[in-house]
Design a protein around this motif. Structure first.
Motif, mmCIF file in Angstrom:
data_model
loop_
_atom_site.group_PDB
_atom_site.id
_atom_site.type_symbol
_atom_site.label_atom_id
_atom_site.label_comp_id
_atom_site.label_asym_id
_atom_site.label_seq_id
_atom_site.Cartn_x
_atom_site.Cartn_y
_atom_site.Cartn_z
ATOM 1 N N VAL A 148 0.962 -1.283 -0.003
ATOM 2 C CA VAL A 148 0.075 -0.087 -0.028
ATOM 3 C C VAL A 148 0.934 1.335 -0.049
ATOM 4 O O VAL A 148 1.669 1.462 0.998
ATOM 5 C CB VAL A 148 -0.946 0.096 1.198
ATOM 6 C CG1 VAL A 148 -1.926 1.310 1.071
ATOM 7 C CG2 VAL A 148 -1.671 -1.542 1.350
ATOM 8 N N LEU A 149 0.590 1.949 -0.892
ATOM 9 C CA LEU A 149 1.463 3.373 -1.416
ATOM 10 C C LEU A 149 1.007 4.296 -0.441
ATOM 11 O O LEU A 149 -0.322 4.265 -0.313
ATOM 12 C CB LEU A 149 1.710 3.530 -2.671
ATOM 13 C CG LEU A 149 2.557 2.531 -3.776
ATOM 14 C CD1 LEU A 149 2.416 3.052 -5.123
ATOM 15 C CD2 LEU A 149 3.966 2.448 -3.150
ATOM 16 N N ASN A 150 1.850 5.432 0.044
ATOM 17 C CA ASN A 150 3.188 5.346 -0.329
ATOM 18 C C ASN A 150 3.993 4.876 0.846
ATOM 19 O O ASN A 150 5.150 4.522 0.608
ATOM 20 C CB ASN A 150 3.692 6.878 -0.274
ATOM 21 C CG ASN A 150 3.179 7.737 -1.563
ATOM 22 O OD1 ASN A 150 2.980 7.028 -2.537
ATOM 23 N ND2 ASN A 150 2.892 8.961 -1.212
ATOM 24 N N GLY A 151 3.434 4.716 1.847
ATOM 25 C CA GLY A 151 4.019 4.362 3.082
ATOM 26 C C GLY A 151 4.744 3.054 3.206
ATOM 27 O O GLY A 151 5.873 2.928 3.880
ATOM 28 N N ALA A 152 4.337 2.040 2.485
ATOM 29 C CA ALA A 152 4.907 0.763 2.545
ATOM 30 C C ALA A 152 6.059 0.394 1.619
ATOM 31 O O ALA A 152 6.672 -0.816 1.764
ATOM 32 C CB ALA A 152 4.003 -0.351 2.426
#
Ligand code: IMP
Length: 179
Positions: free
Chosen positions: A45-49
């Motif tokens: 899952v963008l952006n965090g991962a």
């Protein structure tokens, strides 16, 4: 760098890059066992991962695929106010083993929404791997299959997570400093 200032806030190191590296390897090794020859598909899952996914994925030793999605929120006409939609979900997930990769589970809203969306594709299984988990902040019943670190419900940045768009490039995970 024990302390860092981002925009108007000061943060201090909570989880070091070495601790992250070790934990990522442990999770990868568990996944290598559980998904051996199951041809899983990792969905980040963008952006965090993005950083977590990259480090985890390079330690996966069984044949597998990777893709990324994004969740966008928009104001809809539903009674709940904001609606969410997934961008980038590929259509061929039927009978596949999905490993959903999140940066953090906070209230659990995002993951609950994503699990419902993924179920519509009739996968063989879906498991959730999150780098960080704030159990005390949960508002929905979420099953976290693999969690890197359980943390207090405090705001964190670094290693992919941001404060107002900044701080994703930090190699350690930082927590908001108590004044
Ligand atoms: P949830 O839907 O409340 O579980 O949270 C989902 C998203 O909120 C995460 O994927 C993050 O992007 C963001 N988020 C939650 N807590 C934090 C935090 O402490 N730092 C940075 N982002 C966060």
């Amino acid at each position: 760098m024990q302390q860092v200032t981002i925009l108007d806030k000061t943060f201090e190191v909570m989880i070091s890059r070495k601790q992250i590296e070790n934990r990522v390897k442990e999770i990868a090794s568990q996944l290598n066992g559980e998904y051996k020859d199951k041809n899983p598909v990792f969905i980040g899952v963008l952006n965090g991962a993005f950083l977590f996914m990259a480090d985890l994925f390079r330690n996966i030793e069984t044949p597998c695929e990777v893709s990324f999605i994004r969740v966008s929120s928009y104001s809809g006409t539903s009674s709940t106010g904001t609606m969410k939609q997934v961008i980038g979900l590929s259509a061929n997930l039927k009978n596949r083993h999905i490993i959903l990769i999140e940066d953090i589970v906070d209230t659990g809203e995002t993951v609950t929404f994503l699990m419902k969306e993924l179920a519509q594709h009739q996968p063989a299984s879906v498991k959730l791997v999150t780098l960080l988990f704030k159990p005390a902040a949960l508002k929905k019943p979420v099953t976290v299959d693999y969690s890197g670190f359980e943390i207090e419900p405090e705001f964190v940045v670094g290693y992919g997570l941001d404060y107002d768009g900044y701080g994703r490039n930090l190699q350690d995970i930082y927590v908001l400093k108590k004044s």
